[in-house]
Design an enzyme around this catalytic site. Structure first.
Site, PDB file in Angstrom:
ATOM      1  N   GLY A 240       0.751  -1.675   0.059  1.00  8.71           N
ATOM      2  CA  GLY A 240      -0.055  -0.138  -0.074  1.00  8.71           C
ATOM      3  C   GLY A 240       0.404   1.638   0.103  1.00  8.71           C
ATOM      4  CD  GLU A 276       0.311  -9.408   1.601  1.00  5.57           C
ATOM      5  OE1 GLU A 276      -0.877  -8.324   0.823  1.00  5.57           O
ATOM      6  OE2 GLU A 276       0.218 -10.285   2.042  1.00  5.57           O
ATOM      7  N   GLY A 278       3.721  -3.686  -3.227  1.00  6.14           N
ATOM      8  CA  GLY A 278       3.646  -4.060  -5.067  1.00  6.14           C
ATOM      9  C   GLY A 278       4.562  -2.895  -5.695  1.00  6.14           C
ATOM     10  NE  ARG A 315      -1.754   2.825 -11.710  1.00  6.27           N
ATOM     11  CZ  ARG A 315      -1.889   3.820 -11.350  1.00  6.27           C
ATOM     12  NH1 ARG A 315      -1.238   5.413 -11.367  1.00  6.27           N
ATOM     13  NH2 ARG A 315      -2.208   4.730  -9.424  1.00  6.27           N
ATOM     14  CB  CYS A 344     -13.688   4.533 -31.161  1.00  5.20           C
ATOM     15  SG  CYS A 344     -12.691   4.252 -32.468  1.00  5.20           S
TER      16      CYS A 344
END
Ligand code: LLP
Length: 423
Positions: A240, A276, A278, A315, A344
């Site tokens: 996080g 954890e 990432g 994103r 499009c």
């Protein structure tokens, strides 16, 4: 800090000029810097120097490329996985099963059976229903599932609503007040070994406050469980940590401050801690290199049309977030433009009214900080093949996923038999 820097007026990935890669592999492509990945893996480990023997389980979802996972496995990282596919990747990349954490709110019976067969080190259970199902599966196989209960601490991570996971209204985890009873039930279930607790309240978290609140909640639960006579061996503090995307914004909390907070809050817990991470490891270790197809003067604004689209990097449109845009060969001066892709949809916009070096058709630009949740969230929308991924190390580079061919794109499909010619 990353290793995408201009040298001699040309943006490089470590020692390799990005325009050379563009000539070799075509555009668009993702480019990762091994030195940046390694550096962040070490920065995070060093930040946790105050924690004894932590299990660092890289969150594979951030960037599941096999070479990236292997690089991190060589740094001693384990893996946090959320599907059979991610588990297969981690094993294939050489992560020992004992260092794999299986997370996720919707593990199927098939996936849990695979995790048991592989012998993963920890299964993070997210509901009472899942615990009973896992017990039955393990008992039927004569296996023992090493379980951590994922706690929903009801803490607002103060991040984007779509990636906030620790509020009571979110689907994730088990309400904290139900943990003691569920733990007690778990200790009596066949095929279950209750080992610890887990928490993960969201991603791209900028401040320590919410994380500390969640960890304190976990600490209180560990104390409650111990007071009730239970043995708690592990605590998984999730991932996080946010990273800088927009140079104009204050940087999110640094790993060092996070590590110091963790050491302070968890002192005396007497458990093995797992993490954890990432995005923190791979986020700024990757860029998406794309070519300007043309510059189009609209009625009210100037559009720079790129050959990468929202299908390659979703994103900006999915979360409305900022990715820095840099010219690979900057020219003097600044110009304002809206950066769009060829897809499009009006949502196929990377940046509105962004000031960059002046750009013309044929120029290369890099969308920065695209190493996490970039290639892995790509799709073939508008029948655009998945773009290649290149890993650079010093002056070496390798295509670690080739560009999808049109044969692969179309060959994956079948004409229904009754639509075959002549039918
Ligand atoms: N552990 C669990 C249980 C997770 O759900 C996640 C991320 C992580 C660890 C790793 O979190 P990190 O350290 O990367 O923040 N697609 C979004 C991010 C989704 C994160 C999902 N879970 C984005 O592009 O911002």
């Amino acid at each position: 800090m990353d290793h995408f820097l201009p040298k001699g007026g040309l943006l490089h990935a470590e020692e390799v000029p990005l325009n050379r890669l563009a000539e070799e592999v075509g555009t668009p492509f993702y480019c990762y810097s091994a030195a940046t990945i390694t550096r962040h893996a070490r920065v995070f480990r060093d930040a946790l120097a105050g924690v004894a023997d932590p299990l660092l389980a890289y969150a594979v979802k951030a960037n599941p490329n096999l070479s990236v996972i292997r690089l991190l496995a060589r740094e001693g990282y384990g893996a946090d996985v959320v599907s059979e596919g991610e588990m297969r990747r981690a094993l294939e990349a050489g992560v020992p099963a004992a260092r794999i954490i299986f997370s996720g709110v919707g593990k199927t019976a098939g996936e849990m059976a695979q995790a048991l067969a592989a012998g993963v080190g920890q299964i993070n259970v997210e509901s009472e229903e899942e615990l009973h199902e896992l017990s039955a599966l393990a008992a039927a196989r004569g296996a023992t599932a090493p379980v951590a209960l994922r706690v929903n601490p009801d803490v607002d991570a103060r991040t984007h609503a779509k990636i906030s996971t620790g509020k009571s209204e979110n689907k994730f985890g088990i309400p904290a007040d139900r943990i003691p009873a569920l733990w007690a039930r778990g200790t009596g279930l066949p095929g279950i070994r209750m080992r610890g607790l887990a928490v993960h309240i969201g991603s791209q978290i900028a401040e320590l406050g919410p994380l500390e609140a969640a960890f304190a909640r976990l600490g209180a639960l560990i104390a409650d469980l111990r007071a009730a006579g239970h043995r708690v061996e592990s605590a998984d503090l999730g991932g996080g940590l946010g990273i800088p995307y927009d140079p104009a914004h204050p940087a999110p909390v640094a790993p060092d401050a996070y590590g110091a907070m963790v050491a302070r809050v968890t002192a005396g817990w007497g458990v093995r801690l797992a993490f954890e991470p990432g995005r923190l490891i791979v986020g700024n270790a990757g860029v998406l290199v794309t070519r300007v197809v043309r510059v189009k003067q609209g009625a009210t604004r100037r559009f720079v049309v790129l050959d990468a689209g929202m299908n390659d990097l979703i994103r900006p449109t999915l979360y409305g977030v900022y990715h820095d845009i840099r010219a690979v060969t900057p020219r003097p001066g600044r110009e304002l433009a809206t950066f769009v892709g060829p897809v499009c949809e009006t949502g196929d916009t990377f940046a509105e009214d962004r000031e960059t070096s002046p750009l013309a058709a044929g120029d290369l630009v890099a969308l920065m900080t695209a190493g996490a949740y970039g290639a892995t969230m790509a799709s073939t929308y508008n029948s655009r093949p998945l773009v290649p991924e290149v890993l650079v190390k010093g002056s070496q580079w390798a295509v670690v996923r080739p560009r999808q061919t049109y044969e692969e794109l179309l060959g994956a499909e079948r004409i229904a038999p009754w639509l075959e010619e002549g039918e």
